[in-house]
Write a protein that holds these residues in place. Structure first.
Motif, short mmCIF file in Angstrom:
data_model
loop_
_atom_site.label_atom_id
_atom_site.label_comp_id
_atom_site.label_asym_id
_atom_site.label_seq_id
_atom_site.Cartn_x
_atom_site.Cartn_y
_atom_site.Cartn_z
N HIS A 116 32.23 87.00 26.02
CA HIS A 116 30.80 87.30 26.11
C HIS A 116 30.13 86.69 27.34
O HIS A 116 28.93 86.88 27.53
CB HIS A 116 30.09 86.81 24.84
CG HIS A 116 30.25 87.72 23.68
ND1 HIS A 116 29.38 88.74 23.39
CD2 HIS A 116 31.22 87.79 22.73
CE1 HIS A 116 29.78 89.39 22.32
NE2 HIS A 116 30.91 88.83 21.90
N HIS A 136 26.14 94.58 21.14
CA HIS A 136 26.92 93.43 20.69
C HIS A 136 27.01 92.36 21.78
O HIS A 136 27.15 91.17 21.49
CB HIS A 136 28.33 93.86 20.29
CG HIS A 136 29.22 92.73 19.90
ND1 HIS A 136 29.05 92.00 18.74
CD2 HIS A 136 30.29 92.17 20.53
CE1 HIS A 136 29.97 91.06 18.67
NE2 HIS A 136 30.74 91.14 19.74
N HIS A 137 26.93 92.75 23.04
CA HIS A 137 27.00 91.81 24.16
C HIS A 137 25.63 91.28 24.57
O HIS A 137 25.53 90.55 25.57
CB HIS A 137 27.67 92.46 25.36
CG HIS A 137 29.17 92.36 25.33
ND1 HIS A 137 29.85 91.35 25.98
CD2 HIS A 137 30.10 93.12 24.72
CE1 HIS A 137 31.15 91.50 25.78
NE2 HIS A 137 31.33 92.57 25.02
N SER A 138 24.59 91.59 23.84
CA SER A 138 23.26 91.12 24.19
C SER A 138 23.20 89.59 24.16
O SER A 138 23.82 88.94 23.32
CB SER A 138 22.23 91.68 23.21
OG SER A 138 20.95 91.12 23.45
N GLY A 186 22.96 90.32 19.48
CA GLY A 186 24.38 90.11 19.72
C GLY A 186 25.20 89.90 18.47
O GLY A 186 26.39 90.23 18.43
N GLN A 217 25.28 83.96 20.61
CA GLN A 217 26.05 84.38 19.47
C GLN A 217 26.34 83.26 18.48
O GLN A 217 26.89 83.50 17.43
CB GLN A 217 27.36 85.02 19.92
CG GLN A 217 27.21 86.43 20.43
CD GLN A 217 26.48 86.50 21.75
OE1 GLN A 217 26.61 85.60 22.58
NE2 GLN A 217 25.72 87.54 21.97
#
Length: 329
Positions: free
Chosen positions: A160, A237-239, A245, A327
């Motif tokens: 990430h 999901h990569h936020s 995320g 995350q």
């Protein structure tokens, strides 16, 4: 092209954004089926995989989702190194991603394998769907735990830490993170005595989906988003934002995100920022060893050590933790 606006390109580009993902996804699966029916399944699957990779590279230049994601970030060599090491093979560059499960299955399973536990009498496509649901359960929970537990996050954060998504950083995983996922997703299938063709197909779907979810190509996949892990879902999901995320953990099919309430699909095409609040080491070897030291783990989590505070004149001498990664809890 602005990532939060509808593209205003030509009619051809608009049409391509609608059709390229299903064409490449199902086309690659068809190619995988032909490869598995040949006398050299792994060789021909790698050929299909490399062709898919090159097609995505071309599309990223032709119709990128984010123009700024085309800019160099200095991590390309590290990304390739992690891809090769994590998957434990010396195949052609990025085409090595995710074939280790297939190689393992080839070595350990007999083609005529039968089981009383596995529904071997089902049609192969039904067996593959069942296997994907089972494997996805392990992938989902290994992935979610890696986000919600600080110990496991120190390994997963490497993936990430990127600030752009493109096809080359598909395999940017720490080897520990990759091994955990592989064990939790593959072990149930071994315990249930799934046959070789099922392992081959699960490996193929995972490899193909991985390339496509990380690509920087403009796409409209509204019909497929509720079922498949698409580029749009994986961007969220990569936020860097925690609430965004910690979502879309599934890697192939979205079944368990729906079941456990972590499915996220906003109208907006992608988040404003990617990455983590902490920092990973700059070099390949440094990124491998960083999670194993206390100082390295604190850097990944975005927390300062005493030495960091003393060396940074901007601090007030406090060693209170800085905000942790997007995350982590």
């Amino acid at each position: 092209m602005q990532h939060d606006q509808e593209p205003s390109d030509t009619a051809v580009t608009h049409l391509l954004s609608l059709i390229w993902w299903p064409l490449l996804y199902f086309g690659a699966l068809l190619g995988a089926g032909m490869a598995f029916a040949s006398d050299a399944p792994l060789f021909w699957f790698n050929t299909v995989y490399a062709t898919l990779f090159l097609a995505i590279v071309a599309l990223e230049r032709l119709m990128p989702h984010r123009e700024d994601w085309l800019e160099h970030d200095g991590e390309a060599l590290n990304d390739i190194g992690h891809t090769l090491l994590t998957k434990g093979t010396a195949q052609l560059a990025v085409a090595a991603t995710a074939i280790a499960p297939m190689a393992m299955a080839t070595l350990t399973r007999a083609n005529d394998h039968a089981s009383h536990l596995w529904p071997a009498h089902w049609p192969l496509i039904a067996q593959v769907v069942l296997a994907l649901v089972i494997a996805e359960f392990g992938l989902y929970w290994s992935h979610r735990i890696a986000h919600e537990n600080l110990f496991f996050w120190r390994f997963h954060a490497l993936h990430h830490s990127v600030v752009r998504l493109w096809v080359v950083n598909t395999g940017r995983f720490h080897v520990i993170d990759s091994l955990i996922k592989m064990v939790l997703s593959q072990a149930p299938l071994y315990l249930l005595d799934a046959p070789l063709p099922v392992f081959l197909w699960v490996g193929a779907v995972t490899a193909i989906t991985g390339l496509l979810t990380h690509c920087n190509v403009e796409t409209r996949t509204a019909l497929f988003d509720p079922i498949f892990a698409t580029p749009k879902l994986h961007r969220w999901h990569h936020s860097k934002t925690l609430q965004e995320g910690n979502s879309n953990y599934c890697e192939n099919i979205m079944v368990w995100d729906h079941v456990f309430g972590t499915y996220l699909n906003p109208a907006k095409a992608s988040p404003d920022r990617l990455g983590i609040s902490g920092k990973v080491a700059s070099g390949f070897l440094g990124q491998i060893v960083q999670p194993f030291s206390r100082k390295g783990a604190r850097q990944i989590l975005g927390r300062q050590t005493v030495n960091d505070v003393q060396a940074d004149p901007r601090t007030d001498g406090s060693t209170s933790p800085a905000p942790s990664s997007a995350q982590s809890p």
